[in-house]
Design an enzyme around this catalytic site. Structure first.
Site, mmCIF file in Angstrom:
data_model
loop_
_atom_site.group_PDB
_atom_site.id
_atom_site.type_symbol
_atom_site.label_atom_id
_atom_site.label_comp_id
_atom_site.label_asym_id
_atom_site.label_seq_id
_atom_site.Cartn_x
_atom_site.Cartn_y
_atom_site.Cartn_z
ATOM 1 C CB ALA A 8 -0.918 -0.008 1.223
ATOM 2 N NE ARG A 14 -2.685 3.566 -13.121
ATOM 3 C CZ ARG A 14 -2.672 2.240 -13.164
ATOM 4 N NH1 ARG A 14 -3.315 1.609 -14.123
ATOM 5 N NH2 ARG A 14 -2.020 1.545 -12.247
ATOM 6 C CE1 TYR A 96 0.108 -6.493 -4.955
ATOM 7 C CE2 TYR A 96 -1.134 -5.852 -6.897
ATOM 8 C CZ TYR A 96 -0.003 -6.392 -6.332
ATOM 9 O OH TYR A 96 1.001 -6.825 -7.125
ATOM 10 N N GLY A 97 -3.442 -3.138 -1.230
ATOM 11 C CA GLY A 97 -4.311 -2.158 -0.576
ATOM 12 C C GLY A 97 -5.377 -1.607 -1.503
ATOM 13 C CD GLU A 145 2.359 -5.598 -14.858
ATOM 14 O OE1 GLU A 145 1.551 -4.721 -14.527
ATOM 15 O OE2 GLU A 145 2.229 -6.792 -14.514
ATOM 16 C CB ALA A 413 -39.609 29.381 30.977
HETATM 17 C C1 UD1 Z 1 -0.273 -4.690 -10.447
HETATM 18 C C2 UD1 Z 1 0.437 -5.866 -11.153
HETATM 19 C C3 UD1 Z 1 -0.441 -6.342 -12.285
HETATM 20 C C4 UD1 Z 1 -1.795 -6.749 -11.765
HETATM 21 C C5 UD1 Z 1 -2.442 -5.601 -10.963
HETATM 22 C C6 UD1 Z 1 -3.663 -6.123 -10.260
HETATM 23 C C7 UD1 Z 1 2.853 -5.495 -10.945
HETATM 24 C C8 UD1 Z 1 4.067 -5.041 -11.639
HETATM 25 N N1 UD1 Z 1 1.711 -5.418 -11.636
HETATM 26 O O1 UD1 Z 1 -0.391 -3.639 -11.389
HETATM 27 O O2 UD1 Z 1 0.178 -7.431 -12.935
HETATM 28 O O3 UD1 Z 1 -2.629 -7.118 -12.840
HETATM 29 O O4 UD1 Z 1 -1.539 -5.126 -9.962
HETATM 30 O O5 UD1 Z 1 -4.348 -5.102 -9.579
HETATM 31 O O6 UD1 Z 1 2.930 -5.934 -9.819
HETATM 32 N N2 UD1 Z 1 2.787 -0.572 -4.597
HETATM 33 C C9 UD1 Z 1 3.718 -0.322 -3.621
HETATM 34 N N3 UD1 Z 1 4.945 0.158 -3.974
HETATM 35 C C10 UD1 Z 1 5.275 0.407 -5.261
HETATM 36 C C11 UD1 Z 1 4.311 0.149 -6.263
HETATM 37 C C12 UD1 Z 1 3.070 -0.329 -5.905
HETATM 38 O O7 UD1 Z 1 3.460 -0.531 -2.447
HETATM 39 O O8 UD1 Z 1 6.427 0.843 -5.494
HETATM 40 C C13 UD1 Z 1 1.459 -1.065 -4.203
HETATM 41 C C14 UD1 Z 1 0.345 -0.078 -4.509
HETATM 42 O O9 UD1 Z 1 0.104 0.791 -3.414
HETATM 43 C C15 UD1 Z 1 -0.856 -0.986 -4.773
HETATM 44 C C16 UD1 Z 1 -0.208 -2.257 -5.305
HETATM 45 O O10 UD1 Z 1 1.144 -2.229 -4.910
HETATM 46 O O11 UD1 Z 1 -1.574 -1.279 -3.609
HETATM 47 C C17 UD1 Z 1 -0.326 -2.368 -6.811
HETATM 48 O O12 UD1 Z 1 0.259 -1.244 -7.422
HETATM 49 P P1 UD1 Z 1 -0.328 -0.598 -8.732
HETATM 50 O O13 UD1 Z 1 0.532 0.535 -9.132
HETATM 51 O O14 UD1 Z 1 -1.780 -0.357 -8.597
HETATM 52 O O15 UD1 Z 1 -0.075 -1.801 -9.755
HETATM 53 P P2 UD1 Z 1 -0.894 -2.133 -11.037
HETATM 54 O O16 UD1 Z 1 -0.429 -1.274 -12.150
HETATM 55 O O17 UD1 Z 1 -2.345 -2.141 -10.738
HETATM 56 MG MG MG Z 2 -3.514 -1.403 -9.140
#
Ligand code: UD1
Ligand code: MG
Length: 451
Positions: A8, A14, A96-97, A145, A413
């Site tokens: 997280a 985005r 994932y968060g 990706e 009152a």
């Molecule tokens: C990621 C996956 C993708 C998958 C998708 C599913 C990778 C490279 N890609 O892409 O294959 O389909 O999730 O939802 O893993 N985060 C960190 N530190 C960082 C980067 C990200 O803690 O340096 C955390 C983010 O806070 C988030 C999670 O990891 O909770 C996913 O990151 P995000 O950037 O959303 O990855 P996606 O592009 O969605």
């Molecule tokens: Mg994501």
């Protein structure tokens, strides 16, 4: 050891928001807490969270038994896991968060997986934005990706949910070898697949039955869609269980709320937090309830209530505000423009109009007149007001706390009560009325003489 590590640390570019993605709420509950609660529901021995971007805004959301790790700069999901290297032992499930709807059953299933890495996948009709599962002879060979995918790979509908189970040794082996040679220049955890396969480790996939449960939130529009979908699921389940929802489109109930069969939810109603609505209660229209218990046959109309317990057969509103620490027994009436904070109202209390009751204890069947104010704050500290049972507080009374009013007392009152009132006494704390006979007529005569 069964561990869950929740990533997280990302900003969520985005989302286009200055706030970290994981603090954005779905039905009154921050995204990150959805995932933490799933990990807690599963047979997890220890939970860790990796924070980074805007960590100071995320800290307050994290329960004390969850370990926090900091990723200094957000250079990819593999680097995020590395930040928690000390946490890795036994079986580790990565969540994932920003993927809040995963179920605890799936986490438990992943805990039992035997491969060195097990990837949770899903088939999505619109797989855009997700990593794709690339197979050869039916076996997974890599995850690619969106940004790095060819047109052929983009057509693949099987996506990486981002949720995996690893045994810790294999995970550390992969982390030590992941490089950032991709379009984004990030350390991708997804590269673990090729690295482990090349090292002779076993990598498997399991496909989730409900693809909606692995949908991630990456944009504000995706957040809105998720809120709508979850809201519909919760409302449908409540209606199936015998709750009347007059207008599901404008009724929002959080995931940790219990609504008993027979309750009625009217339009524009929001019930969040750990609330419980009893059978035959009627909530709304236009009401917000957070962390409250509402008793049987109680009506809450056009009101805002938080952190309060409301008994049976009560009537709250319209336009009442109940703030945290309010405890209301049965058969109480709270009316329009009445605010109650940190107070105990016994059975049968009535306070129907334009009143503030703060830090007060009020006995059975006491009537609080319109415009009564407990002056609980002296500029330094909050002071208490004790009012006994069967007291009649006349309209527009100011009770300057700390102050006690005995059972059965009557306050005239317009009184300002600064001293305790004994039981059954009449208290008058106002200027004595003075009538000047025919004063108006004389005044008129005098002014016509002057002309
Ligand atoms: C990621 C996956 C993708 C998958 C998708 C599913 C990778 C490279 N890609 O892409 O294959 O389909 O999730 O939802 O893993 N985060 C960190 N530190 C960082 C980067 C990200 O803690 O340096 C955390 C983010 O806070 C988030 C999670 O990891 O909770 C996913 O990151 P995000 O950037 O959303 O990855 P996606 O592009 O969605
Ligand atoms: Mg994501």
């Amino acid at each position: 050891m069964k561990k869950v590590l929740i990533l997280a640390a990302g900003l969520g570019k985005r989302m286009n928001s200055p706030r970290p993605k994981v603090v954005h709420e779905v039905l009154g509950k921050p995204l990150l807490n959805w995932t933490i609660d799933v990990a807690k529901e599963a047979k997890t021995d220890e939970i860790g969270v990796v924070l980074g971007h805007g960590a100071e805004l995320v800290y307050p959301l994290i329960p004390s038994d969850v370990k926090i790790f900091i990723q200094e700069s957000q250079v990819g999901t593999a680097n995020a896991v590395k930040a928690a290297k000390n946490f890795l032992n036994g079986k580790v499930v990565i969540l994932y968060g920003d993927v809040p709807l995963i179920s605890s059953e799936v986490v438990n299933f992943l805990f039992e997986s035997k491969a060195n890495m097990t990837i949770l996948t899903a088939i999505l009709e619109t797989p855009f934005g997700y990593g794709r599962i690339v197979r050869k002879d039916g076996k997974v060979i890599k995850i690619v990706e969106e940004n790095d995918a060819t047109d052929d790979i983009r057509k693949i509908k099987e996506i990486n949910s981002g949720i995996y189970a690893f045994d810790s040794e294999s995970l550390v082996y992969a982390l030590d070898r992941i490089k950032n040679n991709n379009k984004k220049g990030e350390y991708y955890l997804t590269d673990a697949v090729e690295i482990l396969l090349a090292g002779g480790y076993v990598v498997e996939t399991v496909q989730v039955k409900n693809p909606n449960s692995v949908l991630g939130v990456n944009t504000q529009k995706e957040l809105a869609t998720l809120i709508k979908n979850v809201k519909d699921d919760i409302n449908n389940a409540l209606m199936d269980a015998g709750v009347t929802i007059e207008e599901p489109q404008t009724t929002f109930v959080g995931p940790d709320v219990i609504v008993e069969s027979g309750a009625v939810l009217k339009p524009f109603t929001f019930i969040y937090g750990k609330s419980r609505i009893s059978s035959n209660a009627s909530i709304g229209p236009a009401t917000t309830i957070v962390d409250c218990t509402v008793g049987n046959n109680t009506f809450v109309i056009r009101s805002d209530c938080s952190g309060s317990v409301i008994g049976n057969n009560c009537s709250i509103g319209p336009f009442s505000r109940l703030r945290p620490g309010t405890f209301i027994e049965d058969n109480v009436k709270i009316g329009n423009y009445v605010e109650v904070k940190n107070s105990h109202l016994s059975k049968g209390v009535k306070s129907q109009h334009l009143t503030y009751l703060g830090d007060a204890t009020i006995g059975e069947d006491t009537n609080i007149g319109a415009g009564t104010i407990t002056c609980n704050y002296d500029g330094i500290r909050k002071n208490k007001t004790f009012i006994g049972k069967n007291v009649f507080v006349g309209s527009n009374t100011a009770l300057v706390a700390p102050v006690k009013v005995g059972d059965g007392a009557l306050i005239g009152a317009g009184s300002t009560i600064t001293d305790d009132v004994p039981a059954y006494a009449l208290a008058l704390g106002r200027a004595k009325q003075l009538n000047k006979e025919e004063w108006v007529l004389k005044k008129r005569r005098d002014s016509s003489d002057e002309k």
